[in-house]
Design a protein around this motif. Structure first.
Motif, PDB file in Angstrom:
ATOM      1  N   MET A  20      17.694  -7.097  20.026  1.00 40.46           N
ATOM      2  CA  MET A  20      16.246  -7.181  20.074  1.00 40.46           C
ATOM      3  C   MET A  20      15.702  -7.133  18.654  1.00 40.46           C
ATOM      4  O   MET A  20      16.110  -6.306  17.853  1.00 40.46           O
ATOM      5  N   LYS A  21      14.781  -8.026  18.329  1.00 43.70           N
ATOM      6  CA  LYS A  21      14.210  -8.076  16.998  1.00 43.70           C
ATOM      7  C   LYS A  21      13.167  -6.978  16.821  1.00 43.70           C
ATOM      8  O   LYS A  21      12.294  -6.789  17.654  1.00 43.70           O
ATOM      9  N   LEU A  22      13.283  -6.238  15.722  1.00 40.89           N
ATOM     10  CA  LEU A  22      12.367  -5.152  15.402  1.00 40.89           C
ATOM     11  C   LEU A  22      11.035  -5.729  14.935  1.00 40.89           C
ATOM     12  O   LEU A  22      11.002  -6.581  14.053  1.00 40.89           O
ATOM     13  N   ASP A  23       9.934  -5.269  15.521  1.00 40.84           N
ATOM     14  CA  ASP A  23       8.606  -5.687  15.088  1.00 40.84           C
ATOM     15  C   ASP A  23       8.154  -4.753  13.974  1.00 40.84           C
ATOM     16  O   ASP A  23       7.681  -3.648  14.229  1.00 40.84           O
ATOM     17  N   LEU A  24       8.330  -5.186  12.732  1.00 38.89           N
ATOM     18  CA  LEU A  24       8.008  -4.331  11.594  1.00 38.89           C
ATOM     19  C   LEU A  24       6.533  -3.959  11.539  1.00 38.89           C
ATOM     20  O   LEU A  24       6.187  -2.891  11.054  1.00 38.89           O
ATOM     21  N   HIS A  25       5.660  -4.816  12.056  1.00 39.34           N
ATOM     22  CA  HIS A  25       4.223  -4.489  12.061  1.00 39.34           C
ATOM     23  C   HIS A  25       3.944  -3.254  12.917  1.00 39.34           C
ATOM     24  O   HIS A  25       2.998  -2.528  12.666  1.00 39.34           O
ATOM     25  N   THR A  26       4.766  -3.012  13.917  1.00 38.56           N
ATOM     26  CA  THR A  26       4.596  -1.850  14.784  1.00 38.56           C
ATOM     27  C   THR A  26       5.156  -0.590  14.149  1.00 38.56           C
ATOM     28  O   THR A  26       4.581   0.486  14.277  1.00 38.56           O
ATOM     29  N   LEU A  63       6.161   0.027  10.743  1.00 39.36           N
ATOM     30  CA  LEU A  63       5.942   0.330   9.330  1.00 39.36           C
ATOM     31  C   LEU A  63       4.484   0.633   9.062  1.00 39.36           C
ATOM     32  O   LEU A  63       3.599   0.069   9.711  1.00 39.36           O
ATOM     33  N   ARG A  64       4.243   1.491   8.095  1.00 39.62           N
ATOM     34  CA  ARG A  64       2.895   1.662   7.566  1.00 39.62           C
ATOM     35  C   ARG A  64       2.990   1.465   6.051  1.00 39.62           C
ATOM     36  O   ARG A  64       4.018   1.803   5.447  1.00 39.62           O
ATOM     37  N   PRO A  65       1.963   0.917   5.438  1.00 44.46           N
ATOM     38  CA  PRO A  65       2.035   0.613   4.003  1.00 44.46           C
ATOM     39  C   PRO A  65       2.290   1.864   3.162  1.00 44.46           C
ATOM     40  O   PRO A  65       1.802   2.945   3.485  1.00 44.46           O
ATOM     41  N   ILE A  66       2.999   1.698   2.077  1.00 44.71           N
ATOM     42  CA  ILE A  66       3.256   2.798   1.149  1.00 44.71           C
ATOM     43  C   ILE A  66       1.988   3.125   0.370  1.00 44.71           C
ATOM     44  O   ILE A  66       1.642   4.282   0.194  1.00 44.71           O
ATOM     45  N   SER A  67       1.292   2.100  -0.074  1.00 45.35           N
ATOM     46  CA  SER A  67       0.127   2.342  -0.933  1.00 45.35           C
ATOM     47  C   SER A  67      -1.064   1.505  -0.504  1.00 45.35           C
ATOM     48  O   SER A  67      -1.358   0.486  -1.097  1.00 45.35           O
ATOM     49  N   GLY A  68      -1.727   1.926   0.549  1.00 42.27           N
ATOM     50  CA  GLY A  68      -2.978   1.290   0.960  1.00 42.27           C
ATOM     51  C   GLY A  68      -2.820   0.066   1.828  1.00 42.27           C
ATOM     52  O   GLY A  68      -3.302   0.044   2.944  1.00 42.27           O
ATOM     53  N   ASP A  69      -2.174  -0.972   1.309  1.00 42.37           N
ATOM     54  CA  ASP A  69      -2.015  -2.188   2.099  1.00 42.37           C
ATOM     55  C   ASP A  69      -0.718  -2.881   1.694  1.00 42.37           C
ATOM     56  O   ASP A  69      -0.030  -2.450   0.783  1.00 42.37           O
ATOM     57  N   TYR A  70      -0.409  -3.926   2.404  1.00 48.38           N
ATOM     58  CA  TYR A  70       0.769  -4.714   2.086  1.00 48.38           C
ATOM     59  C   TYR A  70       0.367  -5.806   1.111  1.00 48.38           C
ATOM     60  O   TYR A  70      -0.079  -6.864   1.516  1.00 48.38           O
ATOM     61  N   SER A  71       0.486  -5.539  -0.174  1.00 45.82           N
ATOM     62  CA  SER A  71       0.186  -6.554  -1.176  1.00 45.82           C
ATOM     63  C   SER A  71       1.327  -7.561  -1.169  1.00 45.82           C
ATOM     64  O   SER A  71       2.455  -7.213  -1.530  1.00 45.82           O
ATOM     65  N   PRO A  72       1.064  -8.782  -0.726  1.00 50.69           N
ATOM     66  CA  PRO A  72       2.145  -9.761  -0.620  1.00 50.69           C
ATOM     67  C   PRO A  72       2.818 -10.031  -1.967  1.00 50.69           C
ATOM     68  O   PRO A  72       2.179  -9.985  -3.014  1.00 50.69           O
ATOM     69  N   PHE A  78       5.111  -8.084   3.655  1.00 50.56           N
ATOM     70  CA  PHE A  78       5.158  -6.645   3.388  1.00 50.56           C
ATOM     71  C   PHE A  78       5.455  -6.364   1.920  1.00 50.56           C
ATOM     72  O   PHE A  78       6.254  -5.486   1.600  1.00 50.56           O
ATOM     73  N   GLY A  79       4.809  -7.115   1.026  1.00 51.09           N
ATOM     74  CA  GLY A  79       5.112  -7.023  -0.405  1.00 51.09           C
ATOM     75  C   GLY A  79       5.093  -5.633  -0.978  1.00 51.09           C
ATOM     76  O   GLY A  79       5.880  -5.300  -1.851  1.00 51.09           O
ATOM     77  N   GLY A  80       4.209  -4.780  -0.495  1.00 52.55           N
ATOM     78  CA  GLY A  80       4.134  -3.420  -1.003  1.00 52.55           C
ATOM     79  C   GLY A  80       5.135  -2.487  -0.369  1.00 52.55           C
ATOM     80  O   GLY A  80       5.234  -1.326  -0.753  1.00 52.55           O
ATOM     81  N   GLY A  81       5.867  -2.972   0.608  1.00 50.68           N
ATOM     82  CA  GLY A  81       6.843  -2.123   1.276  1.00 50.68           C
ATOM     83  C   GLY A  81       6.198  -1.200   2.280  1.00 50.68           C
ATOM     84  O   GLY A  81       4.976  -1.129   2.415  1.00 50.68           O
ATOM     85  N   GLY A  82       7.028  -0.479   3.021  1.00 52.11           N
ATOM     86  CA  GLY A  82       6.489   0.390   4.052  1.00 52.11           C
ATOM     87  C   GLY A  82       7.390   1.568   4.358  1.00 52.11           C
ATOM     88  O   GLY A  82       8.582   1.564   4.047  1.00 52.11           O
ATOM     89  N   VAL A  83       6.768   2.571   4.955  1.00 50.43           N
ATOM     90  CA  VAL A  83       7.463   3.763   5.423  1.00 50.43           C
ATOM     91  C   VAL A  83       7.530   3.660   6.936  1.00 50.43           C
ATOM     92  O   VAL A  83       6.532   3.319   7.584  1.00 50.43           O
ATOM     93  N   PHE A  84       8.682   3.943   7.500  1.00 44.69           N
ATOM     94  CA  PHE A  84       8.813   3.874   8.956  1.00 44.69           C
ATOM     95  C   PHE A  84       8.028   5.003   9.621  1.00 44.69           C
ATOM     96  O   PHE A  84       8.007   6.122   9.146  1.00 44.69           O
ATOM     97  N   GLN A  85       7.356   4.673  10.713  1.00 47.12           N
ATOM     98  CA  GLN A  85       6.611   5.640  11.511  1.00 47.12           C
ATOM     99  C   GLN A  85       7.562   6.224  12.548  1.00 47.12           C
ATOM    100  O   GLN A  85       7.605   5.765  13.672  1.00 47.12           O
ATOM    101  N   GLY A  86       8.323   7.187  12.145  1.00 47.04           N
ATOM    102  CA  GLY A  86       9.322   7.773  13.009  1.00 47.04           C
ATOM    103  C   GLY A  86      10.645   7.840  12.292  1.00 47.04           C
ATOM    104  O   GLY A  86      10.732   7.587  11.092  1.00 47.04           O
TER     105      GLY A  86
END
Length: 149
Positions: free
Chosen positions: A1-7, A9-18, A46-54
């Protein structure tokens, strides 16, 4: 099953700067290889990267389960793929791009020559590395997240 990163991940610094084309070229210049299309597509979203929610983990072919804390784009303030590469010339020379880390700052690295994902664990002054996934796509597909309550 493909992971939906939008669900998950949350941005590291404000937003996802491409990741911009200029930034992608800078990463490519540093490692001497073209970025894999799958990673470029990820970093464009997700240029700015993200932290997993969980709690996120990835399983290797040999059954190891590794924690994944953040997944990097190219331009986040912390961590930054470009800054990480500049701090580790040995990664540049080997054509390795940091793509994620765990809570202990160990790194998941994309090997540009083959597309494989490796994990480097630093412990007591010694490092060891092993393969995690055959590609960036496979790495993302193997990530499992248990959401925070």
């Amino acid at each position: 099953m493909k992971l939906d990163l939008h669900t998950y991940l949350r941005p590291i610094s404000g937003d996802y700067s491409p990741l911009t084309p200029e930034q992608a070229r800078e990463v490519e210049r540093l490692v001497g290889f073209e970025l894999p299309a799958s990673y470029t597509a990820f970093a464009s979203d997700f240029g700015g990267g993200g932290v997993f929610q969980g709690e996120a983990t990835v399983k290797t072919d040999d059954g190891r389960e590794l924690a994944v804390f953040t997944i990097f784009g190219g331009v986040a303030l912390t961590p930054s793929v470009l800054e990480d590469l500049k701090a580790h010339p040995e990664w540049q020379e080997a054509g390795l791009i940091p793509i994620a880390d765990d809570m202990f700052n160990n790194r998941f690295l994309l090997e540009c020559r083959t597309g494989k994902i490796h994990f480097i664990e630093y412990s007591e002054g010694v490092s060891r590395a092993f393969e995690v996934a055959p590609s960036f796509e496979a790495f993302v597909e193997r990530v499992e997240v248990v959401l925070d309550e």
